[in-house]
Design a protein around this motif. Sequence first.
Motif, PDB file in Angstrom:
ATOM      1  N   HIS A   5       3.644   9.977 -16.964  1.00  0.00           N
ATOM      2  CA  HIS A   5       2.946  10.064 -18.247  1.00  0.00           C
ATOM      3  C   HIS A   5       2.399  11.468 -18.529  1.00  0.00           C
ATOM      4  O   HIS A   5       2.542  12.008 -19.627  1.00  0.00           O
ATOM      5  CB  HIS A   5       1.806   9.050 -18.309  1.00  0.00           C
ATOM      6  CG  HIS A   5       0.876   9.278 -19.453  1.00  0.00           C
ATOM      7  ND1 HIS A   5       1.179   8.898 -20.740  1.00  0.00           N
ATOM      8  CD2 HIS A   5      -0.336   9.895 -19.538  1.00  0.00           C
ATOM      9  CE1 HIS A   5       0.194   9.249 -21.547  1.00  0.00           C
ATOM     10  NE2 HIS A   5      -0.742   9.855 -20.844  1.00  0.00           N
ATOM     11  N   ARG A   9       3.287  13.787 -21.646  1.00  0.00           N
ATOM     12  CA  ARG A   9       2.254  14.092 -22.625  1.00  0.00           C
ATOM     13  C   ARG A   9       2.106  15.609 -22.806  1.00  0.00           C
ATOM     14  O   ARG A   9       2.034  16.107 -23.930  1.00  0.00           O
ATOM     15  CB  ARG A   9       0.919  13.497 -22.167  1.00  0.00           C
ATOM     16  CG  ARG A   9      -0.221  13.822 -23.087  1.00  0.00           C
ATOM     17  CD  ARG A   9      -1.532  13.205 -22.643  1.00  0.00           C
ATOM     18  NE  ARG A   9      -2.540  13.472 -23.647  1.00  0.00           N
ATOM     19  CZ  ARG A   9      -3.264  14.580 -23.684  1.00  0.00           C
ATOM     20  NH1 ARG A   9      -3.117  15.501 -22.762  1.00  0.00           N
ATOM     21  NH2 ARG A   9      -4.145  14.762 -24.655  1.00  0.00           N
ATOM     22  N   PHE A 186      -1.295   7.850 -12.057  1.00  0.00           N
ATOM     23  CA  PHE A 186      -1.713   7.767 -13.467  1.00  0.00           C
ATOM     24  C   PHE A 186      -3.241   7.739 -13.576  1.00  0.00           C
ATOM     25  O   PHE A 186      -3.843   8.527 -14.305  1.00  0.00           O
ATOM     26  CB  PHE A 186      -1.108   6.505 -14.086  1.00  0.00           C
ATOM     27  CG  PHE A 186      -1.410   6.295 -15.541  1.00  0.00           C
ATOM     28  CD1 PHE A 186      -0.534   6.749 -16.516  1.00  0.00           C
ATOM     29  CD2 PHE A 186      -2.554   5.636 -15.944  1.00  0.00           C
ATOM     30  CE1 PHE A 186      -0.805   6.559 -17.866  1.00  0.00           C
ATOM     31  CE2 PHE A 186      -2.834   5.442 -17.288  1.00  0.00           C
ATOM     32  CZ  PHE A 186      -1.956   5.902 -18.251  1.00  0.00           C
TER      33      PHE A 186
ATOM     34  N   PHE B 186     -12.259  -1.319 -18.193  1.00  0.00           N
ATOM     35  CA  PHE B 186     -12.412  -0.363 -17.091  1.00  0.00           C
ATOM     36  C   PHE B 186     -11.723   0.965 -17.422  1.00  0.00           C
ATOM     37  O   PHE B 186     -12.319   2.043 -17.340  1.00  0.00           O
ATOM     38  CB  PHE B 186     -11.807  -0.969 -15.820  1.00  0.00           C
ATOM     39  CG  PHE B 186     -11.927  -0.118 -14.589  1.00  0.00           C
ATOM     40  CD1 PHE B 186     -12.991  -0.274 -13.724  1.00  0.00           C
ATOM     41  CD2 PHE B 186     -10.957   0.832 -14.287  1.00  0.00           C
ATOM     42  CE1 PHE B 186     -13.092   0.506 -12.570  1.00  0.00           C
ATOM     43  CE2 PHE B 186     -11.051   1.620 -13.145  1.00  0.00           C
ATOM     44  CZ  PHE B 186     -12.122   1.453 -12.296  1.00  0.00           C
ATOM     45  N   PHE B 187     -10.458   0.873 -17.811  1.00  0.00           N
ATOM     46  CA  PHE B 187      -9.698   2.113 -17.943  1.00  0.00           C
ATOM     47  C   PHE B 187     -10.043   2.877 -19.218  1.00  0.00           C
ATOM     48  O   PHE B 187     -10.043   4.106 -19.223  1.00  0.00           O
ATOM     49  CB  PHE B 187      -8.196   1.832 -17.835  1.00  0.00           C
ATOM     50  CG  PHE B 187      -7.796   1.429 -16.441  1.00  0.00           C
ATOM     51  CD1 PHE B 187      -8.004   2.306 -15.379  1.00  0.00           C
ATOM     52  CD2 PHE B 187      -7.260   0.187 -16.166  1.00  0.00           C
ATOM     53  CE1 PHE B 187      -7.664   1.961 -14.083  1.00  0.00           C
ATOM     54  CE2 PHE B 187      -6.918  -0.182 -14.867  1.00  0.00           C
ATOM     55  CZ  PHE B 187      -7.117   0.710 -13.819  1.00  0.00           C
ATOM     56  N   LEU B 190     -13.054   4.896 -18.599  1.00  0.00           N
ATOM     57  CA  LEU B 190     -12.754   6.166 -17.927  1.00  0.00           C
ATOM     58  C   LEU B 190     -12.065   7.159 -18.866  1.00  0.00           C
ATOM     59  O   LEU B 190     -12.345   8.353 -18.835  1.00  0.00           O
ATOM     60  CB  LEU B 190     -11.830   5.928 -16.731  1.00  0.00           C
ATOM     61  CG  LEU B 190     -12.398   5.128 -15.567  1.00  0.00           C
ATOM     62  CD1 LEU B 190     -11.337   4.989 -14.483  1.00  0.00           C
ATOM     63  CD2 LEU B 190     -13.638   5.810 -15.014  1.00  0.00           C
ATOM     64  N   MET B 191     -11.149   6.642 -19.693  1.00  0.00           N
ATOM     65  CA  MET B 191     -10.302   7.530 -20.494  1.00  0.00           C
ATOM     66  C   MET B 191     -11.064   8.340 -21.527  1.00  0.00           C
ATOM     67  O   MET B 191     -10.666   9.450 -21.864  1.00  0.00           O
ATOM     68  CB  MET B 191      -9.251   6.702 -21.260  1.00  0.00           C
ATOM     69  CG  MET B 191      -8.013   6.383 -20.481  1.00  0.00           C
ATOM     70  SD  MET B 191      -7.019   5.162 -21.389  1.00  0.00           S
ATOM     71  CE  MET B 191      -6.331   6.173 -22.713  1.00  0.00           C
ATOM     72  N   ALA B 193     -14.124   9.493 -21.464  1.00  0.00           N
ATOM     73  CA  ALA B 193     -15.167  10.427 -21.020  1.00  0.00           C
ATOM     74  C   ALA B 193     -14.788  11.870 -21.322  1.00  0.00           C
ATOM     75  O   ALA B 193     -15.592  12.627 -21.882  1.00  0.00           O
ATOM     76  CB  ALA B 193     -15.419  10.248 -19.521  1.00  0.00           C
ATOM     77  N   SER B 194     -13.575  12.242 -20.977  1.00  0.00           N
ATOM     78  CA  SER B 194     -13.185  13.647 -21.148  1.00  0.00           C
ATOM     79  C   SER B 194     -12.996  14.023 -22.619  1.00  0.00           C
ATOM     80  O   SER B 194     -13.603  15.001 -23.076  1.00  0.00           O
ATOM     81  CB  SER B 194     -11.927  13.928 -20.323  1.00  0.00           C
ATOM     82  OG  SER B 194     -11.476  15.234 -20.525  1.00  0.00           O
ATOM     83  N   PHE B 224     -20.213   3.920 -18.297  1.00  0.00           N
ATOM     84  CA  PHE B 224     -19.444   4.482 -17.179  1.00  0.00           C
ATOM     85  C   PHE B 224     -19.946   5.881 -16.825  1.00  0.00           C
ATOM     86  O   PHE B 224     -19.926   6.278 -15.671  1.00  0.00           O
ATOM     87  CB  PHE B 224     -17.950   4.537 -17.535  1.00  0.00           C
ATOM     88  CG  PHE B 224     -17.201   3.275 -17.197  1.00  0.00           C
ATOM     89  CD1 PHE B 224     -17.514   2.070 -17.797  1.00  0.00           C
ATOM     90  CD2 PHE B 224     -16.177   3.280 -16.261  1.00  0.00           C
ATOM     91  CE1 PHE B 224     -16.831   0.900 -17.479  1.00  0.00           C
ATOM     92  CE2 PHE B 224     -15.476   2.123 -15.934  1.00  0.00           C
ATOM     93  CZ  PHE B 224     -15.800   0.932 -16.547  1.00  0.00           C
ATOM     94  N   ILE B 341      -4.850  10.680 -26.813  1.00  0.00           N
ATOM     95  CA  ILE B 341      -5.674  11.029 -25.660  1.00  0.00           C
ATOM     96  C   ILE B 341      -4.885  10.741 -24.394  1.00  0.00           C
ATOM     97  O   ILE B 341      -3.976   9.908 -24.378  1.00  0.00           O
ATOM     98  CB  ILE B 341      -7.042  10.298 -25.658  1.00  0.00           C
ATOM     99  CG1 ILE B 341      -6.906   8.810 -25.382  1.00  0.00           C
ATOM    100  CG2 ILE B 341      -7.777  10.530 -26.956  1.00  0.00           C
ATOM    101  CD1 ILE B 341      -8.273   8.172 -25.134  1.00  0.00           C
ATOM    102  N   ALA B 342      -5.209  11.479 -23.346  1.00  0.00           N
ATOM    103  CA  ALA B 342      -4.472  11.340 -22.084  1.00  0.00           C
ATOM    104  C   ALA B 342      -4.536   9.891 -21.623  1.00  0.00           C
ATOM    105  O   ALA B 342      -5.606   9.287 -21.588  1.00  0.00           O
ATOM    106  CB  ALA B 342      -5.050  12.274 -21.026  1.00  0.00           C
ATOM    107  N   GLY B 343      -3.397   9.347 -21.287  1.00  0.00           N
ATOM    108  CA  GLY B 343      -3.275   7.946 -20.917  1.00  0.00           C
ATOM    109  C   GLY B 343      -2.486   7.149 -21.940  1.00  0.00           C
ATOM    110  O   GLY B 343      -1.885   6.138 -21.609  1.00  0.00           O
ATOM    111  N   ASN B 344      -2.503   7.604 -23.183  1.00  0.00           N
ATOM    112  CA  ASN B 344      -1.778   6.908 -24.247  1.00  0.00           C
ATOM    113  C   ASN B 344      -0.464   7.605 -24.572  1.00  0.00           C
ATOM    114  O   ASN B 344      -0.430   8.822 -24.756  1.00  0.00           O
ATOM    115  CB  ASN B 344      -2.616   6.860 -25.537  1.00  0.00           C
ATOM    116  CG  ASN B 344      -3.635   5.737 -25.517  1.00  0.00           C
ATOM    117  OD1 ASN B 344      -3.498   4.780 -24.755  1.00  0.00           O
ATOM    118  ND2 ASN B 344      -4.652   5.854 -26.340  1.00  0.00           N
ATOM    119  N   GLY B 368      -0.551   2.105 -23.695  1.00  0.00           N
ATOM    120  CA  GLY B 368      -1.541   2.693 -22.797  1.00  0.00           C
ATOM    121  C   GLY B 368      -2.462   1.645 -22.217  1.00  0.00           C
ATOM    122  O   GLY B 368      -2.322   0.440 -22.497  1.00  0.00           O
ATOM    123  N   PRO B 369      -3.419   2.109 -21.405  1.00  0.00           N
ATOM    124  CA  PRO B 369      -4.293   1.183 -20.681  1.00  0.00           C
ATOM    125  C   PRO B 369      -5.194   0.360 -21.586  1.00  0.00           C
ATOM    126  O   PRO B 369      -5.790  -0.615 -21.128  1.00  0.00           O
ATOM    127  CB  PRO B 369      -5.142   2.103 -19.794  1.00  0.00           C
ATOM    128  CG  PRO B 369      -4.397   3.398 -19.747  1.00  0.00           C
ATOM    129  CD  PRO B 369      -3.668   3.502 -21.051  1.00  0.00           C
TER     130      PRO B 369
END
Lengths: 519, 519
Positions: A5, A9, A186, B186-187, B190-191, B193-194, B224, B341-344, B368-369
């Motif tokens: 990923h 990205r 990931f 949960f995820f 986390l995702m 925050a940044s 979180f 965003i990172a993760g998607n 994504g998550p």
Amino acid sequence: MLATHGLRRAARVRGDFPGIEFEGVTRPWATVEDRVARVAAGLRALGLQRGDRVAVLSENSAAFFELYWAAPWADLIMASLNTRWAVPEMIAALQDCAATALVVDAAFAPLAEQLAKACPSVRHVIYAGSDSAAAPNGARDYEALVVENSPLADQERGGAEVVHLFYTSGTTGQSKGAMLTSDNVFFTGLMIASPFALSARTNALCVMPMFHVGAGTFLVGLTFAASGIVIARRFDAADALKTIAERRITHSVLVPAMINQMLNAPNVESYDLTCMERLIYGASPMPPALLNRAMEKMPGVGFNQGYSMTETTATGACLLPQDHQPDGPFAHRMYSVGQPIAGNDLEIRDPSGNVLPAGEVGEVCIRGPGVMAGYWNKPAETAAAVKNGWLHTGDAGKLDADGYLYIVDRIKDMIITGGENVYSAEVENAIYAHPSVAECAVIGLPDEKWGERVAAILHLKPESSLTEGDLIAHCRTMIGGYKVPRQVIFSADPLPRSGTGKILKPLLRKTYASAGKLG
Amino acid sequence: MLATHGLRRAARVRGDFPGIEFEGVTRPWATVEDRVARVAAGLRALGLQRGDRVAVLSENSAAFFELYWAAPWADLIMASLNTRWAVPEMIAALQDCAATALVVDAAFAPLAEQLAKACPSVRHVIYAGSDSAAAPNGARDYEALVVENSPLADQERGGAEVVHLFYTSGTTGQSKGAMLTSDNVFFTGLMIASPFALSARTNALCVMPMFHVGAGTFLVGLTFAASGIVIARRFDAADALKTIAERRITHSVLVPAMINQMLNAPNVESYDLTCMERLIYGASPMPPALLNRAMEKMPGVGFNQGYSMTETTATGACLLPQDHQPDGPFAHRMYSVGQPIAGNDLEIRDPSGNVLPAGEVGEVCIRGPGVMAGYWNKPAETAAAVKNGWLHTGDAGKLDADGYLYIVDRIKDMIITGGENVYSAEVENAIYAHPSVAECAVIGLPDEKWGERVAAILHLKPESSLTEGDLIAHCRTMIGGYKVPRQVIFSADPLPRSGTGKILKPLLRKTYASAGKLG
């Protein structure tokens, strides 16, 4: 979730921006992705099948970075070998993972034939070096894989499938291959962005050896954040200082030994390090005296400790810059490794598995998205290490009432002398406070009277001198009498270290096991 | 992974620090966790079983926040009801999820008996209001649940188990309960925050209604990060300005309508808003004219757009502060909703599901998550929305070559007039640029000649005047002739809005469907 990923990205959101810079060649993220897809195609064209292992034995390079991603892209598993291993250890790991392909660079090309012969599963040797004359006989050329193959579509290795084997560094016992999954990659890639402040504006320097998960997760996190990454082939203090100043590096991960060498480098004052935002340190205990010196010399830098291990994909706890306060009511936190990063649960347990309250020393246990799937081929060791999702780290530590973690020592490193527990790290810190000491390690040696005795092995700074009596007197001013070394061994050579800079205490114990009490 | 991780972490790493502040009462994180564990015990003591639904119909409150966490802590599911629904809509949702318990505050206590009667699954009404005289007949007292029960051990609802039902806001069609799992919570915690710069140093204001996932995920992310959180019962422009200035708020999530009201508030200049670091806006399109005005009035604030939906647990794309540049070569990015965003993963697809290249308009699809498990009790709608892990958002958009996403419109909002596609957002932006316009909505109305005609409904600012001819002339200077409204309707009242501030276009279409062409 897909291991690839982050790379995909980065190619989409910062495709035209510098991704990887290595020895003067800079490639934007879209090019990096394209090369990864070609390498992946090349590996499949060699006949590698889903789940096959590609072993990498190399100093740091752009190719090594590409292989991190090409393995899951091609539905394969990358296994990285410790470059400081002796040949029998390399062979053991290759046999353990039954690698189908072995990638070497120029530094390790001379070993390739011997390794492949000892490990019949290796059907292909791939040479990823710039000096073609150094290629092993019959090796495939890495750049040819890139050039001669059309990009493969991402095979989307995902979820619980293993993508990387990182061999534990072996300071205790035999190396084991920690199986890291797509989900591990990931989610840890996402988790570390906030605590280590990684973003698209980061320009990072990777000098940690890339076979080490500390470099691996740093690089994954940087890729997820679409940062710029400068890769150094190996660590050299003067080169690192020069690169930071010239390439305006903002982030780096360093082990304490590297920081020590950089601070001791000639003309360290002449480098402009004001570009540095975060200096992340970890992988071995940071002597507070060294940390204080580093903070004094680099006043604008955010120091950021990471405490982690291979088995948690290099996530664990983190001491943030704001917790680095040498003075004031929270100064004690600088002696901790920080708080668990968001996503990780952390508990201290006694040998029966009971959770201990704040202040009590026990085994550090971690649960979270980075906990490995297990050790390759080692179900018994896996069962001992991971219980109900909790990794048992083998580290002894305690939490304070504010949730800060203090690592006392590796449980196996703890010295029991005359019935008292002595933690090496505490004694080593006292010794490091002496200005003549360049390096030291404190170990327990067999002792008829005390069971074990506290022994210190020292390597002195050039043009300095020290007697056993002076050192013991110095230690007495800092730590309790039973912790003071009963034996002091002066080593003319630097102490032996693992590939990541950890002092090899098992080797020292073996070397000095029969050393009589001298003092 | 556990939905409750964030709360447990906050209680451990910042247990003594302010967690939740609501109407003058501040509770540290350890206390919040303790109360959650007691509420969880109380819910179980009422006889609620694993997986039962606890419906919440309430303005914002500390209790509402506790219920977010108490549900998974007790192995239950929280279902939040839109406070702006009409009673039949509330009943439909309660029946849809077959809630066992219904929690109301003072504002909704008068409806409790009627709702419970219409929904026989509701065995318990719980009153979470400070004015005990307002409690519905026979209701349990929320504070009594806290006081009278010992803390329950976390039942560790985790992984793919559903923990929250957030009903989609219903600007199109009937409300559906999006099932969010422990892993989603949960995820995404986390995702975000940044990208939104949430940390332990954040002091956030929550004025978005908490039944909306935009507030929900913001609050989860803040938890979180162990931030401080000030909860406002409801949005009021002057109150929000006062709270920001007095409580030194650093982060808030606001919808454009709220920002508009704050900028128009009396004495807006007198509030010191320099404490604000991030103003996150989203949930409905931000007219560029409004964004420009907001940036001018709050020059030190990092504006941060979030583009998301209930079905992705409020994660999607994000336009970072550095992309808010009204001038220069990247000024066009301010008209985008940013990058995923990172993760998607994010793709634009045509109606057949083919991925479209940059520049082409199609349906925005996200993987994504955060992608929901599906809609409660609606397998057909779930299958239509989530295909092979990809959420089909129903939004029309395009990506540029740099990976920035431009939302053209809700696919269903697109007006087809004389064979041309007209996207309401573009027309609305042109209208908002006129200084007399307070609010506007552009919709398609049935038209014999054109199929649909572009119609604009306007609400003017006080003490201003405007003619249809003036508005059309203004629009002609900004957009193509076929996009210019063919009908202008002046509304004396503000336009009808959903609970999250979205203008209710389906209602407008219904209201004005038979309005003859006036112009």
